[in-house]
Design an enzyme around this catalytic site. Structure first.
Site, PDB file in Angstrom:
ATOM      1  N   ARG A  16       0.831  -1.197   0.000  1.00  8.55           N
ATOM      2  CA  ARG A  16       0.000   0.000   0.000  1.00  8.55           C
ATOM      3  C   ARG A  16       0.872   1.257   0.000  1.00  8.55           C
ATOM      4  O   ARG A  16       2.063   1.210   0.283  1.00  8.55           O
ATOM      5  CB  ARG A  16      -0.915   0.017   1.231  1.00  8.55           C
ATOM      6  CG  ARG A  16      -2.026  -0.992   1.197  1.00  8.55           C
ATOM      7  CD  ARG A  16      -2.788  -1.029   2.522  1.00  8.55           C
ATOM      8  NE  ARG A  16      -1.994  -1.594   3.606  1.00  8.55           N
ATOM      9  CZ  ARG A  16      -2.427  -1.748   4.853  1.00  8.55           C
ATOM     10  NH1 ARG A  16      -3.653  -1.354   5.177  1.00  8.55           N
ATOM     11  NH2 ARG A  16      -1.659  -2.287   5.790  1.00  8.55           N
ATOM     12  N   LYS A  76       1.558   2.086   7.375  1.00  2.62           N
ATOM     13  CA  LYS A  76       1.904   1.330   8.580  1.00  2.62           C
ATOM     14  C   LYS A  76       2.829   2.141   9.472  1.00  2.62           C
ATOM     15  O   LYS A  76       3.395   3.164   9.080  1.00  2.62           O
ATOM     16  CB  LYS A  76       2.568   0.006   8.198  1.00  2.62           C
ATOM     17  CG  LYS A  76       1.639  -0.966   7.507  1.00  2.62           C
ATOM     18  CD  LYS A  76       0.428  -1.319   8.351  1.00  2.62           C
ATOM     19  CE  LYS A  76       0.780  -2.137   9.571  1.00  2.62           C
ATOM     20  NZ  LYS A  76      -0.422  -2.449  10.395  1.00  2.62           N
ATOM     21  N   TYR A  95      -1.230   4.712  10.541  1.00  2.00           N
ATOM     22  CA  TYR A  95      -1.614   3.724  11.554  1.00  2.00           C
ATOM     23  C   TYR A  95      -0.416   3.506  12.472  1.00  2.00           C
ATOM     24  O   TYR A  95       0.704   3.271  12.002  1.00  2.00           O
ATOM     25  CB  TYR A  95      -2.000   2.390  10.910  1.00  2.00           C
ATOM     26  CG  TYR A  95      -3.290   2.421  10.139  1.00  2.00           C
ATOM     27  CD1 TYR A  95      -4.512   2.613  10.787  1.00  2.00           C
ATOM     28  CD2 TYR A  95      -3.309   2.245   8.759  1.00  2.00           C
ATOM     29  CE1 TYR A  95      -5.705   2.638  10.085  1.00  2.00           C
ATOM     30  CE2 TYR A  95      -4.495   2.268   8.044  1.00  2.00           C
ATOM     31  CZ  TYR A  95      -5.688   2.465   8.706  1.00  2.00           C
ATOM     32  OH  TYR A  95      -6.863   2.494   8.011  1.00  2.00           O
ATOM     33  N   HIS A  97      -0.901   1.779  16.042  1.00  2.00           N
ATOM     34  CA  HIS A  97      -1.140   0.570  16.842  1.00  2.00           C
ATOM     35  C   HIS A  97      -0.078   0.436  17.933  1.00  2.00           C
ATOM     36  O   HIS A  97       0.653  -0.559  18.018  1.00  2.00           O
ATOM     37  CB  HIS A  97      -1.156  -0.673  15.948  1.00  2.00           C
ATOM     38  CG  HIS A  97      -2.252  -0.672  14.928  1.00  2.00           C
ATOM     39  ND1 HIS A  97      -3.588  -0.753  15.271  1.00  2.00           N
ATOM     40  CD2 HIS A  97      -2.225  -0.579  13.573  1.00  2.00           C
ATOM     41  CE1 HIS A  97      -4.336  -0.721  14.176  1.00  2.00           C
ATOM     42  NE2 HIS A  97      -3.536  -0.605  13.131  1.00  2.00           N
ATOM     43  N   GLU A 119      -6.082   5.000  13.479  1.00  2.00           N
ATOM     44  CA  GLU A 119      -7.031   4.068  14.089  1.00  2.00           C
ATOM     45  C   GLU A 119      -7.779   4.643  15.285  1.00  2.00           C
ATOM     46  O   GLU A 119      -8.734   4.024  15.774  1.00  2.00           O
ATOM     47  CB  GLU A 119      -6.337   2.760  14.485  1.00  2.00           C
ATOM     48  CG  GLU A 119      -5.389   2.865  15.670  1.00  2.00           C
ATOM     49  CD  GLU A 119      -3.967   3.229  15.287  1.00  2.00           C
ATOM     50  OE1 GLU A 119      -3.071   3.107  16.152  1.00  2.00           O
ATOM     51  OE2 GLU A 119      -3.753   3.638  14.124  1.00  2.00           O
ATOM     52  N   ASP A 271      -3.002  -6.652  15.115  1.00  6.49           N
ATOM     53  CA  ASP A 271      -2.366  -5.335  15.162  1.00  6.49           C
ATOM     54  C   ASP A 271      -2.364  -4.758  16.568  1.00  6.49           C
ATOM     55  O   ASP A 271      -1.487  -3.968  16.922  1.00  6.49           O
ATOM     56  CB  ASP A 271      -3.087  -4.350  14.227  1.00  6.49           C
ATOM     57  CG  ASP A 271      -2.456  -4.297  12.845  1.00  6.49           C
ATOM     58  OD1 ASP A 271      -1.287  -4.680  12.717  1.00  6.49           O
ATOM     59  OD2 ASP A 271      -3.142  -3.892  11.894  1.00  6.49           O
TER      60      ASP A 271
END
Length: 374
Positions: A16, A76, A95, A97, A119, A271
């Protein structure tokens, strides 16, 4: 004018990219400079020339992008050697996490940067608009991955979820009825499997019952209900989410051991640390392992496998927030939008996400009290 940087993803089989060329064109139209690492979009089918045509400048290395840009866009979480280039002048939007990742938390705190996690951004209804598109993708992929994990050569039971004439379909249990669970149930039902969704919210269960017109079984989640369901499940999908916090370990080793030999378990919540005691992150290179006789699929970046669809869906959701950060500046955008402020996880050396602070037993500072320091 804001200098916006788009980095190439380097996590295992992560194809991505944080923004499509169309998104870049919007930023340029708003008067911003965009710097993108070469080949950042290649895995999603967006070659460098499309970004150049949209008005972006190419950089050979991530370090150069980070040197030129102040607003950094990723998909990510940044890996350790990327985090070394973060500075207090940077705003990182991706993101994160953080709850199960103490090393990343420490590095982001020490960087002094402002770090906003997709998120935990919320909308006016308290939903998670930037997590939703990837949850839709992951929910649907979870059934696809689970179906493969059930194949005998993967160590599975050798069950076809759809069944065939004269043979019962496979049984799929989905733990959690949110976006991931709803999309997993939709795909499993479409394949012809017998589907049960467990959740503790009666409102969610009523919505699912109405949505699927009774074709999906709904069950209030108790320890006893979960155990009885797992005894006959061919595929279990973990779709548990506590926003910003570590996923609760709802599936114990003893409970998992009661599933049929060769059953499959796809932990979409990996995740956030995973919802089973036996869960550990895997990669697209080596996605499954067997523990307690159950085939585990715990890939931490599932949507990366369908990078083009995922990138288009993600940019659709993130672009309005990126434009706000670029147009108004980080401080002003955070002050104006409470939902964006909910996404603030780290700011100027302070941890501003309560769920992460609780998971890691660290001091927590309310995001509102950090804004004047940004």
């Amino acid at each position: 004018m804001t200098a916006v940087g788009i980095l190439r993803e380097i996590k295992n089989h992560e194809y991505r990219v944080g923004m499509t060329p169309a998104g870049v064109k919007e930023l340029v139209r708003h008067g911003h400079d965009v710097w993108i690492e070469t080949q950042a979009g290649a895995g999603a089918g967006f070659p460098d020339e499309h970004y150049v045509q949209a008005g972006a400048h190419l950089c050979d290395h991530a370090a150069e992008v980070m040197q030129r840009a102040t607003l950094l866009i990723k998909v990510k979480e940044p890996l350790a050697h990327e985090r070394r280039h973060l500075e207090p002048r940077h705003t990182l939007f991706t993101y994160l996490h953080l709850a199960p990742d103490e090393a990343q938390t420490v590095d982001l705190i020490e960087s002094g940067a402002v770090c906003i996690a997709y998120e935990t951004v919320t909308d006016d209804r308290g939903h998670l608009p930037l997590l939703a598109p990837m949850s839709e993708v992951a929910g649907r992929l979870s059934v696809q991955a689970g179906a493969h994990a059930l194949e005998k050569y993967k160590g599975g039971r050798g069950v076809l979820l759809s069944g065939v004439a004269g043979v019962k379909p496979g049984r799929v249990s989905v733990l959690g009825g949110g976006v991931v669970g709803r999309n997993a149930a939709r795909l499993a039902m479409g394949l012809g499997a017998e589907v049960t969704v467990l959740d503790k919210s009666l409102e969610v269960l009523r919505e699912l019952d109405a949505l699927f017109a009774g074709r999906v079984h709904t069950l209030y989640s108790t320890g006893e209900a979960l155990e009885e369901t797992l005894l006959s499940s061919d595929l279990l999908i973990g779709a548990v989410l506590v926003p910003g916090a570590a996923a609760p370990k709802l599936i114990t080793r003893d409970l998992l051991r009661k599933m049929p030999d060769g059953a499959a378990f796809v932990d979409v919540s990996i995740d956030q640390g995973g919802c089973a005691e036996t869960s550990r992150p895997t990669t697209h290179d080596d996605p499954v392992y067997i523990e307690e006789g159950v085939v585990h699929y715990c890939v931490a970046n599932m949507p990366g496998a369908v990078a083009r669809t995922s990138t288009l869906a993600l940019t659709n959701a993130t672009l309005p927030y990126i434009l706000a950060l670029a147009d108004e500046g980080t401080r002003a955008a955070l002050k104006r939008q409470k939902g964006l402020r909910d996404g603030l996880n780290v700011a100027r050396g302070m941890l501003t996400c309560k769920g992460v602070a609780q998971a890691q037993d660290r001091p927590y500072v309310a995001s509102e009290s950090t804004l004047d320091k940004i």
